[in-house]
Write a protein that holds these residues in place. Structure first.
Motif, PDB file in Angstrom:
ATOM      1  N   VAL A 194       0.858  -1.181   0.000  1.00  0.00           N
ATOM      2  CA  VAL A 194       0.000   0.000   0.000  1.00  0.00           C
ATOM      3  C   VAL A 194       0.896   1.233   0.000  1.00  0.00           C
ATOM      4  CG1 VAL A 194      -1.729   1.302   1.290  1.00  0.00           C
ATOM      5  CG2 VAL A 194      -1.858  -1.193   1.183  1.00  0.00           C
ATOM      6  N   SER A 195       0.775   2.071  -1.025  1.00  0.00           N
ATOM      7  CA  SER A 195       1.645   3.245  -1.151  1.00  0.00           C
ATOM      8  C   SER A 195       1.342   4.275  -0.071  1.00  0.00           C
ATOM      9  CB  SER A 195       1.465   3.882  -2.530  1.00  0.00           C
ATOM     10  OG  SER A 195       0.181   4.481  -2.637  1.00  0.00           O
ATOM     11  N   ARG A 196       2.256   5.199   0.076  1.00  0.00           N
ATOM     12  CA  ARG A 196       2.041   6.271   1.048  1.00  0.00           C
ATOM     13  C   ARG A 196       0.844   7.127   0.648  1.00  0.00           C
ATOM     14  NH1 ARG A 196       8.053   8.441   2.912  1.00  0.00           N
ATOM     15  NH2 ARG A 196       9.002   6.376   3.123  1.00  0.00           N
ATOM     16  N   GLU A 197       0.663   7.315  -0.652  1.00  0.00           N
ATOM     17  CA  GLU A 197      -0.497   8.078  -1.096  1.00  0.00           C
ATOM     18  C   GLU A 197      -1.787   7.365  -0.726  1.00  0.00           C
ATOM     19  OE1 GLU A 197      -2.583   9.826  -5.183  1.00  0.00           O
ATOM     20  OE2 GLU A 197      -0.626   8.855  -5.270  1.00  0.00           O
ATOM     21  N   ALA A 198      -1.821   6.030  -0.904  1.00  0.00           N
ATOM     22  CA  ALA A 198      -3.028   5.264  -0.584  1.00  0.00           C
ATOM     23  C   ALA A 198      -3.278   5.252   0.922  1.00  0.00           C
ATOM     24  CB  ALA A 198      -2.896   3.837  -1.106  1.00  0.00           C
ATOM     25  N   PHE A 221      -8.135  16.372   5.902  1.00  0.00           N
ATOM     26  CA  PHE A 221      -8.191  15.517   4.715  1.00  0.00           C
ATOM     27  C   PHE A 221      -7.125  15.932   3.704  1.00  0.00           C
ATOM     28  CE2 PHE A 221      -9.586  15.037   0.335  1.00  0.00           C
ATOM     29  CZ  PHE A 221      -9.880  13.687   0.257  1.00  0.00           C
ATOM     30  N   LEU A 222      -7.069  17.237   3.443  1.00  0.00           N
ATOM     31  CA  LEU A 222      -6.106  17.729   2.461  1.00  0.00           C
ATOM     32  C   LEU A 222      -4.675  17.581   2.966  1.00  0.00           C
ATOM     33  CD1 LEU A 222      -8.008  20.919   1.235  1.00  0.00           C
ATOM     34  CD2 LEU A 222      -7.737  18.732   0.036  1.00  0.00           C
ATOM     35  N   GLY A 223      -4.462  17.808   4.262  1.00  0.00           N
ATOM     36  CA  GLY A 223      -3.124  17.679   4.816  1.00  0.00           C
ATOM     37  C   GLY A 223      -2.586  16.266   4.719  1.00  0.00           C
ATOM     38  N   ALA A 224      -3.421  15.282   5.055  1.00  0.00           N
ATOM     39  CA  ALA A 224      -2.976  13.887   5.016  1.00  0.00           C
ATOM     40  C   ALA A 224      -2.815  13.382   3.588  1.00  0.00           C
ATOM     41  CB  ALA A 224      -3.972  13.009   5.777  1.00  0.00           C
ATOM     42  N   TRP A 225      -3.788  13.714   2.722  1.00  0.00           N
ATOM     43  CA  TRP A 225      -3.778  13.159   1.369  1.00  0.00           C
ATOM     44  C   TRP A 225      -2.808  13.899   0.450  1.00  0.00           C
ATOM     45  CZ3 TRP A 225      -6.261  15.410  -3.193  1.00  0.00           C
ATOM     46  CH2 TRP A 225      -6.105  14.609  -4.320  1.00  0.00           C
ATOM     47  N   LEU A 226      -2.860  15.241   0.441  1.00  0.00           N
ATOM     48  CA  LEU A 226      -2.010  15.995  -0.478  1.00  0.00           C
ATOM     49  C   LEU A 226      -0.528  15.769  -0.204  1.00  0.00           C
ATOM     50  CD1 LEU A 226      -3.797  19.446  -0.930  1.00  0.00           C
ATOM     51  CD2 LEU A 226      -3.531  17.612  -2.610  1.00  0.00           C
ATOM     52  N   ALA A 227      -0.159  15.653   1.066  1.00  0.00           N
ATOM     53  CA  ALA A 227       1.246  15.409   1.377  1.00  0.00           C
ATOM     54  C   ALA A 227       1.710  14.087   0.772  1.00  0.00           C
ATOM     55  CB  ALA A 227       1.458  15.403   2.896  1.00  0.00           C
ATOM     56  N   GLY A 228       0.874  13.056   0.870  1.00  0.00           N
ATOM     57  CA  GLY A 228       1.202  11.788   0.237  1.00  0.00           C
ATOM     58  C   GLY A 228       1.231  11.905  -1.277  1.00  0.00           C
ATOM     59  N   ARG A 229       0.305  12.691  -1.821  1.00  0.00           N
ATOM     60  CA  ARG A 229       0.264  12.908  -3.265  1.00  0.00           C
ATOM     61  C   ARG A 229       1.525  13.622  -3.751  1.00  0.00           C
ATOM     62  NH1 ARG A 229      -3.039  11.384  -7.712  1.00  0.00           N
ATOM     63  NH2 ARG A 229      -2.696  12.921  -9.352  1.00  0.00           N
ATOM     64  N   PHE A 230       1.897  14.674  -3.026  1.00  0.00           N
ATOM     65  CA  PHE A 230       3.105  15.414  -3.397  1.00  0.00           C
ATOM     66  C   PHE A 230       4.333  14.502  -3.347  1.00  0.00           C
ATOM     67  CE2 PHE A 230       0.966  19.445  -1.548  1.00  0.00           C
ATOM     68  CZ  PHE A 230       0.259  19.621  -2.723  1.00  0.00           C
ATOM     69  N   PHE A 231       4.377  13.655  -2.309  1.00  0.00           N
ATOM     70  CA  PHE A 231       5.529  12.765  -2.181  1.00  0.00           C
ATOM     71  C   PHE A 231       5.571  11.765  -3.336  1.00  0.00           C
ATOM     72  CE2 PHE A 231       7.815   9.014  -0.810  1.00  0.00           C
ATOM     73  CZ  PHE A 231       8.945   9.552  -0.206  1.00  0.00           C
ATOM     74  N   SER A 232       4.411  11.228  -3.725  1.00  0.00           N
ATOM     75  CA  SER A 232       4.372  10.260  -4.822  1.00  0.00           C
ATOM     76  C   SER A 232       4.837  10.884  -6.134  1.00  0.00           C
ATOM     77  CB  SER A 232       2.950   9.709  -4.987  1.00  0.00           C
ATOM     78  OG  SER A 232       2.564   8.953  -3.854  1.00  0.00           O
ATOM     79  N   GLU A 233       4.514  12.174  -6.319  1.00  0.00           N
ATOM     80  CA  GLU A 233       4.847  12.824  -7.588  1.00  0.00           C
ATOM     81  C   GLU A 233       6.254  13.414  -7.611  1.00  0.00           C
ATOM     82  OE1 GLU A 233       1.865  15.696  -8.519  1.00  0.00           O
ATOM     83  OE2 GLU A 233       0.327  14.181  -8.971  1.00  0.00           O
ATOM     84  N   THR A 234       6.743  13.856  -6.455  1.00  0.00           N
ATOM     85  CA  THR A 234       8.035  14.556  -6.439  1.00  0.00           C
ATOM     86  C   THR A 234       9.104  13.839  -5.619  1.00  0.00           C
ATOM     87  OG1 THR A 234       7.525  15.898  -4.472  1.00  0.00           O
ATOM     88  CG2 THR A 234       6.759  16.726  -6.608  1.00  0.00           C
ATOM     89  N   GLY A 235       8.693  12.852  -4.804  1.00  0.00           N
ATOM     90  CA  GLY A 235       9.659  12.197  -3.927  1.00  0.00           C
ATOM     91  C   GLY A 235      10.071  13.056  -2.758  1.00  0.00           C
ATOM     92  N   SER A 236       9.279  14.092  -2.450  1.00  0.00           N
ATOM     93  CA  SER A 236       9.643  15.031  -1.392  1.00  0.00           C
ATOM     94  C   SER A 236       8.383  15.591  -0.738  1.00  0.00           C
ATOM     95  CB  SER A 236      10.468  16.182  -1.986  1.00  0.00           C
ATOM     96  OG  SER A 236      10.621  17.240  -1.068  1.00  0.00           O
TER      97      SER A 236
END
Length: 406
Positions: free
Chosen positions: A46-50, A358-373
């Protein structure tokens, strides 16, 4: 300070003790969820984004349902809702321990846990406490109850980390479910607090519809919503992703667990101090200063090398500022609009907190998946802290004047 109610457990000190106990358990278990990210990622893929999405769903569910649960608590009392919430909480953790993939994690740890928490976290419990104590001691009482969540974080996060290391993440979720069941008998202690216990009968009678209309036309109510949105973003992002962020910097996973525990420890002090300040100082100015201070702490954390010492200092500082917003924000709601519909109105403000979460938990994972940071998530956190600090300053915080209502 004695109050009457529908059950024998209506004395303010009993309500305060049981309410703080429930928040200690519910928030202590919840604040440890970030520790499950890496083990679940390694075992289930399960990815960090998921995983972040699951926590985001949980956060959003808690927010969306909270105004309705708050209205039920205002009408029927907090005890029954807390009892059902404790049972659902335990069930959701068991189902999470049985999950085989991202869908199971999202349904259990996400949807069902979020629904369960509506009955055993701040809105329902603080509504009971707010009505049980005199107005001049309300801020301190709410601060003590809020500090219970931080004590739970300090107590249960390191225990959870130890259990995961010793037994595995699934078994730890089952143990946490057993702990969650302790909230069921404690729910009896917050039952039966009648609305006559704290607000003046000299005030004009007001219906729920009138209360919602009154709040909706008050600019300060919406400014409080904006500020609490920011609080939710900060808390959810840091609680969910800080352990993984520190691991990415080469620090031992135990440092992440210790950081979460320190956040809880220092927020015990912070919640009490800010709760006390809610009774002594002008709340909106303290609240604004708190948000500005959060932004400064994050800037300083990112400006220095990431070491066990800087992680410890950051956790201590951000912990002091962690949930001090709760007694101040709920105190402002009660001060401006009264406490008859405190759970309902604070439930709406809390919904905005959870949308931010919701945005804090999800977007941070999304940003990490896309940028690695996590860089963009940190930058947004700083900008939002400045916004929240500014919007709280112009709030009109005088109690609303009412004529006799039908």
């Amino acid at each position: 300070m004695a109050v009457s109610g529908r059950s024998g457990f209506a004395h303010p000190y009993i309500v305060l003790a049981c309410g703080a106990g429930i928040v200690t358990l519910s928030m202590g278990i919840r604040q440890a969820f970030g520790l499950y990210m890496r083990p679940i990622e390694l075992e289930l893929g399960v990815s960090r984004e998921a995983f972040g999405l699951a926590i985001a769903v949980q956060t959003l569910m808690l927010g969306i349902a909270q105004p309705f649960i708050g209205a039920l608590a205002d009408k029927y009392g907090s005890g029954r809702l807390a009892m059902v919430g404790g049972l659902l909480y335990a069930l959701s953790l068991v189902l999470a321990g049985l999950a085989a993939g991202a869908v199971g994690i999202n349904l259990s740890l996400g949807f069902l846990t979020g629904l369960a928490m509506t009955g055993v976290t701040f809105v329902v419990i603080l509504g009971a406490v707010g009505r049980a104590v005199p107005a001049e001691k309300r801020g301190m009482a709410i601060g003590i109850t809020t500090a219970g969540g931080s004590f739970g974080q300090f107590l249960l996060v390191p225990i959870t980390q130890g259990l995961i290391s010793e037994f595995g993440w699934r078994e730890t979720l089952f143990i946490s479910a057993a702990i969650a069941l302790l909230m069921v008998p404690l729910a009896r202690g917050v039952a039966g607090v009648s609305e006559s216990s704290s607000f003046s009968k000299s005030q004009p009678q007001q219906s729920l519809r009138q209360a919602l209309s009154e709040a909706g036309q008050h600019s300060g109510f919406w400014l409080l919503n904006i500020g609490f949105f920011v609080c939710g973003f900060h808390v959810s992002f840091i609680a969910t992703h800080l352990p993984a962020f520190l691991s990415d910097q080469g620090l031992d996973p135990a440092i992440g667990a210790r950081a979460l525990a320190l956040i809880g420890l220092f927020n015990i002090l912070g919640s009490y101090v800010f709760g006390l300040s809610a009774d002594k100082l002008r709340k909106k100015y303290v609240l604004s200063a708190l948000y500005f201070a959060r932004g400064a702490v994050i800037v300083l954390f990112l400006a220095f090398p990431f070491t066990p010492l800087t992680a410890t200092l950051f956790a201590s500082a951000i912990g002091f500022l962690w949930l001090g917003t709760v007694p101040l924000t709920s105190g402002l709601v009660g001060q401006i609009f009264g406490v008859k519909y405190l759970a309902t109105l604070f439930g709406i403000v809390f919904m905005c907190h959870q949308i931010g979460g919701f945005l804090g938990a999800w977007l941070a994972g999304r940003f990490f998946s896309e940028t690695g940071s996590y860089d963009l998530a940190w930058q947004i956190s700083i900008a939002l802290a400045l916004v929240a600090g500014v919007v709280n300053l112009p709030i009109a915080d005088r109690p609303v004047a009412r004529t006799q209502m039908a």
